[in-house]
Design an enzyme around this catalytic site. Structure first.
Site, mmCIF file in Angstrom:
data_model
loop_
_atom_site.group_PDB
_atom_site.id
_atom_site.type_symbol
_atom_site.label_atom_id
_atom_site.label_comp_id
_atom_site.label_asym_id
_atom_site.label_seq_id
_atom_site.Cartn_x
_atom_site.Cartn_y
_atom_site.Cartn_z
ATOM 1 N N TRP A 136 76.510 -75.657 -18.166
ATOM 2 C CA TRP A 136 76.350 -77.114 -18.065
ATOM 3 C C TRP A 136 75.284 -77.645 -19.032
ATOM 4 C CZ3 TRP A 136 76.159 -73.720 -13.958
ATOM 5 C CH2 TRP A 136 74.896 -73.257 -13.607
ATOM 6 N N GLU A 142 73.997 -79.797 -10.707
ATOM 7 C CA GLU A 142 72.838 -79.989 -9.826
ATOM 8 C C GLU A 142 73.264 -80.043 -8.365
ATOM 9 O OE1 GLU A 142 69.763 -79.687 -10.350
ATOM 10 O OE2 GLU A 142 69.746 -79.599 -12.518
ATOM 11 N N TYR A 194 77.505 -76.320 2.823
ATOM 12 C CA TYR A 194 77.103 -77.738 2.864
ATOM 13 C C TYR A 194 78.233 -78.632 2.355
ATOM 14 C CZ TYR A 194 72.504 -75.866 3.710
ATOM 15 O OH TYR A 194 71.452 -75.192 4.247
ATOM 16 N N TYR A 209 66.152 -86.087 -5.663
ATOM 17 C CA TYR A 209 66.093 -84.967 -6.605
ATOM 18 C C TYR A 209 67.205 -85.071 -7.648
ATOM 19 C CZ TYR A 209 66.851 -80.611 -8.869
ATOM 20 O OH TYR A 209 67.066 -79.701 -9.861
ATOM 21 N N ASP A 265 62.400 -79.388 -7.828
ATOM 22 C CA ASP A 265 63.134 -78.448 -6.964
ATOM 23 C C ASP A 265 62.180 -77.338 -6.513
ATOM 24 O OD1 ASP A 265 62.765 -76.905 -9.196
ATOM 25 O OD2 ASP A 265 64.869 -76.376 -9.480
ATOM 26 N N CYS A 298 58.045 -67.172 -13.344
ATOM 27 C CA CYS A 298 57.189 -67.487 -12.189
ATOM 28 C C CYS A 298 58.039 -67.373 -10.918
ATOM 29 C CB CYS A 298 56.611 -68.896 -12.346
ATOM 30 S SG CYS A 298 55.243 -69.201 -11.239
ATOM 31 N N CYS A 319 53.883 -65.035 -19.289
ATOM 32 C CA CYS A 319 54.031 -66.474 -19.025
ATOM 33 C C CYS A 319 53.396 -67.306 -20.138
ATOM 34 C CB CYS A 319 53.383 -66.814 -17.684
ATOM 35 S SG CYS A 319 53.417 -68.577 -17.341
HETATM 36 S S1 SF4 Z 1 50.587 -67.584 -14.951
HETATM 37 FE FE1 SF4 Z 1 52.641 -68.409 -15.149
HETATM 38 S S2 SF4 Z 1 53.902 -66.885 -14.026
HETATM 39 FE FE2 SF4 Z 1 51.775 -66.565 -13.420
HETATM 40 S S3 SF4 Z 1 51.580 -67.802 -11.592
HETATM 41 FE FE3 SF4 Z 1 50.862 -69.038 -13.298
HETATM 42 S S4 SF4 Z 1 52.657 -70.240 -13.884
HETATM 43 FE FE4 SF4 Z 1 53.383 -68.555 -12.635
#
Ligand code: SF4
Length: 357
Positions: free
Chosen positions: A24, A41, A86, A124, A142, A194, A204
């Site tokens: 999408w 979504e 749902y 949302y 979200d 994350c 990250c």
């Molecule tokens: S550093 Fe990045 S992966 Fe680690 S908790 Fe923070 S936002 Fe999440």
């Protein structure tokens, strides 16, 4: 303290080279089709990307645009939605498409307020379509984005009380010139780096701004309030066959749980206790030689566990009922009905003569 403009720059740079390819999503620099954004979504609520991809493709193949979906039969849409749960969302999809065709020349409004006025579009989804399809400066929040916000700012208050604060924090991350990309970048971060149990902070792109990582509490955030025990409801389903082998199904009312879906008739679904034999007999749809099948069926909905038993009965050849919501279906054609998962379990149990749970 996290620096929002640095977070936006770091994350967008990462997104430009690592964005997930999803059916999408449009190519970089191309504005996504709002119909695709909306459909995906709505489908993605409460389920995973991997589950949604084949449904999304099947919907687009069958109903390539808003006008096609508006003209679809409700049963066909419900049937195509089977397994996503749902089911009111599937009904609202078609209703929304009809309103778009009737009142908006088949086009989506571009503002959050305009989108919010459509059936089945909540805050949302309105924010997601406005940001992703129309680059409006807003942030759809979200579960992924809530988690990233809680961790970035090391917010320790528990869900769901903390939701408004997480939403306000996430709003500081709106990228004025690329709001849609920023929203998707945060969604991607939450889905791939994350992640709920084990954030990969080492890879990250915004780790230098993350207070949760710095304090060593990231994996525990957002904190959750202790779960309430789910109640258990009980019902008896009636597997009623007639001479030619067809079995009786009834459509549930449009409003409420499993609205518009087909299930065998049943007693009420009650909290208090299992149904006794005498009570069950009083609630049977018709007088018959009812017999209880061995064992039972269990299913868990979001808010309750459901324990079921099944009674089998038989009526004379070609008996029919006059109810507009009654359908007789041969057991080898059950695929043609819009059956929710719970009904499929009941069918499997009944067809095995009570040996399958
Ligand atoms: S550093 Fe990045 S992966 Fe680690 S908790 Fe923070 S936002 Fe999440």
């Amino acid at each position: 303290m996290p620096d929002p403009s640095r977070i936006i720059a770091d994350l967008l740079a990462h997104y430009d080279s690592h964005r997930r390819r999803l059916p999408w999503r449009s190519d970089p620099g191309v504005r996504p089709d709002p119909y695709h954004v909306w459909l995906s979504e709505v489908m993605l609520q409460q389920t995973t990307v991997q589950t949604v991809i084949p449904y999304f493709r099947a919907f687009l193949q069958r109903w390539p645009g808003v006008a096609d979906l508006a003209a679809a039969e409700q049963d066909a849409v419900m049937h195509a939605w089977q397994g996503l749960g749902y089911y009111s969302r599937a009904r609202n999809l078609r209703k929304c498409a009809q309103v778009l065709v009737a009142d908006h020349a088949g086009r989506f409004p571009q503002t959050e307020a305009g989108l919010l006025s459509l059936p089945g579009i909540g805050p949302y989804t309105a924010a997601a379509i406005a940001a992703i399809a129309f680059d409006q400066p807003t942030m759809p929040v979200d579960g992924n984005i809530e988690r990233v916000s809680a961790r970035l700012y090391a917010i320790e208050e528990a869900m769901p009380t903390v939701k408004p604060e997480l939403k306000a924090r996430a709003a500081t991350l709106i990228a004025r010139d690329r709001p849609g990309d920023m929203a998707q970048a945060l969604m991607d971060l939450g889905a791939t780096i994350c992640t709920p149990r084990s954030p990969a902070c080492g890879t990250c792109p915004i780790s230098r701004d993350c207070m949760g990582r710095e304090q060593g509490i990231a994996a525990d955030l957002p904190r959750k309030a202790p779960k309430k025990a789910k109640p258990t409801r009980h019902a008896v389903f009636f597997w009623l066959s007639r001479g030619d082998g067809a079995v009786l199904f009834q459509r549930r009312p449009d409003k409420g749980l499993l609205g518009g879906m087909m299930l065998p008739p049943s007693t009420d679904w009650r909290d208090a206790r299992p149904w006794t034999e005498a009570e069950t007999r009083n609630h049977a749809p018709v007088a018959s030689d009812w017999r209880a099948l061995n064992g039972g069926v269990s299913h868990t909905f979001t808010h309750f566990h459901f324990e079921m038993t099944v009674w089998a009965g038989h009526v004379a050849d070609h008996a029919t009922f006059d109810g507009p919501d009654d359908v007789w279906c041969p057991p080898d054609r059950l695929d043609s009905l819009a059956l929710p998962t719970v009904a499929k379990k009941v069918c499997r149990h009944a067809l095995s003569g009570g040996t399958l749970v």
